[in-house]
Design a protein around this motif. Sequence first.
Motif, short mmCIF file in Angstrom:
data_model
loop_
_atom_site.label_atom_id
_atom_site.label_comp_id
_atom_site.label_asym_id
_atom_site.label_seq_id
_atom_site.Cartn_x
_atom_site.Cartn_y
_atom_site.Cartn_z
N ASN A 295 1.37 -1.39 -0.09
CA ASN A 295 0.14 0.32 -0.21
C ASN A 295 0.89 1.20 -0.06
O ASN A 295 1.36 1.37 1.39
N PRO A 296 0.92 1.73 -1.23
CA PRO A 296 2.31 3.42 -1.35
C PRO A 296 1.56 4.12 -0.54
O PRO A 296 0.63 4.03 -0.63
N PHE A 297 2.20 4.89 0.11
CA PHE A 297 1.78 6.49 0.74
C PHE A 297 3.44 7.69 0.58
O PHE A 297 4.59 7.10 0.01
N PHE A 302 8.45 1.36 -2.23
CA PHE A 302 8.05 0.71 -3.10
C PHE A 302 7.37 0.69 -3.73
O PHE A 302 6.48 1.66 -3.97
N ARG A 303 7.41 -0.44 -4.75
CA ARG A 303 5.92 0.01 -5.61
C ARG A 303 5.18 -1.66 -5.75
O ARG A 303 5.76 -2.85 -4.60
N ARG A 304 4.09 -1.72 -5.20
CA ARG A 304 2.62 -2.93 -5.10
C ARG A 304 3.48 -3.98 -6.25
O ARG A 304 3.85 -3.37 -7.76
N SER A 305 3.98 -5.03 -5.76
CA SER A 305 4.16 -6.21 -6.79
C SER A 305 2.20 -6.30 -8.29
O SER A 305 1.18 -6.00 -7.65
N LEU A 357 -6.74 9.12 -3.10
CA LEU A 357 -6.56 7.60 -3.04
C LEU A 357 -4.90 8.10 -1.87
O LEU A 357 -3.79 8.16 -2.63
N ARG A 358 -5.54 8.06 -0.73
CA ARG A 358 -3.90 7.73 -0.35
C ARG A 358 -3.29 6.80 0.98
O ARG A 358 -2.54 6.60 0.36
#
Length: 368
Positions: A295-297, A302-305, A357-358
């Motif tokens: 879950n990015p913030f 990082f990035r989501r797979s 979208l957070r």
Amino acid sequence: MTVNLFDFDAEAMERFFAGIGEKPFRARQVLRWLHQRGEADFDRMSDLAKGLREKLRALAHVAAPEVVGDSIAGDGTRKWLLKVDQKNAVEAVFIPESGRGTLCVSSQAGCTLDCVFCATGKQGFNRNLTTAEIIGQLWNANRALGGAHGEQRAITNVVMMGMGEPLLNLDQVLPALRLMLDDYAYGLSRRRVTVSTSGVLPGIDRLRDECPVALAVSLHAPDDALRDRLVPVNRKYPIRDLLAACRRYLERAPRDFVTFEYVMLDGINDSDAHARGLVKIANEVRCKFNLIPFNPFPGSEFRRSGAERIRRFAEVLQTSDLTVTTRKTRGDDIEAACGQLAGDVMDRTRRSPPGALRGIHAIPELRS
Ligand code: SAH
Ligand code: SF4
């Protein structure tokens, strides 16, 4: 300052009533008023004698965190922002699903453990929550959802997966857990209350001895080299010791498996080889896996797979007969992510603009 009755589990409540010369059944009566009927005003506790009500007013008070934000997502996920003091606020999130409703509860304002992919860790540690502030999250949600007005209880499950590391605040968390289980309070079964830990070993053993509920462990990597980087507490309590603690826990646990949470980070921990590493771990302790798309913030590195990578990762586990669930994203239109709160109450009490979208909620699906 008088005592806050929300700080008391049944035993502490009985001690309090004994201390003021009252019978133990008064403790149960008051527990019911507070937690089952959601009543915080002594004067409305109609089956208490007037003299006792006066005594209570002089010696005690009832205070839950103040609700400063309340939003509902299109999918029914509801998030409360609760102010615990002038500087700190925490989140509690309700996730309705068919046949059950799960409340995600916070245990600390911030966190000391600094997992690299976690917004709560990045924000640092402010303080432990009190028992009243922890159970107050459930008290508030239960009232808001109609559970205190004789309607059917909406909250069937509680997960300690909000902000903070519950096993580093056990003195305050344990009485709150006991209230969740107490028939005079929320009456949930041990299987439906889950504590999630990043692997604080002494805490796992203490929870086992004092209040065994369902256990979730944030694993996130199959080997120490990678886990040391992602979950720094691993340097103190490496995987081998963590697995031994899980096995000890299962001797007393209400379920016969541990849930391993695994955040899916693109190119970091999501290869087939990593999945095969998990299969080895699963040979050592009875477990299920819950994959959580990252879950990015703001500021996260990082990035989501990708969906296909996650599907394939799950498949490697499943072909070895392991049970795997993949977390659905819920409440993404109301920033309903556990631990996405920066601690500045004023900034966060404003409602987000439509479509903002957070964060996406990170609660594993824990089947009962
Ligand atoms: N401190 C405890 C419980 C709170 S975090 C723990 O770490 O287990 C609840 C879950 O959300 C944990 O599995 C945690 O690793 C995960 N999590 C934290 N940040 C996340 C993010 N940005 N995206 C997805 N999951 C995250
Ligand atoms: Fe703390 Fe859990 Fe976040 Fe790690 S993942 S920093 S233990 S709240």
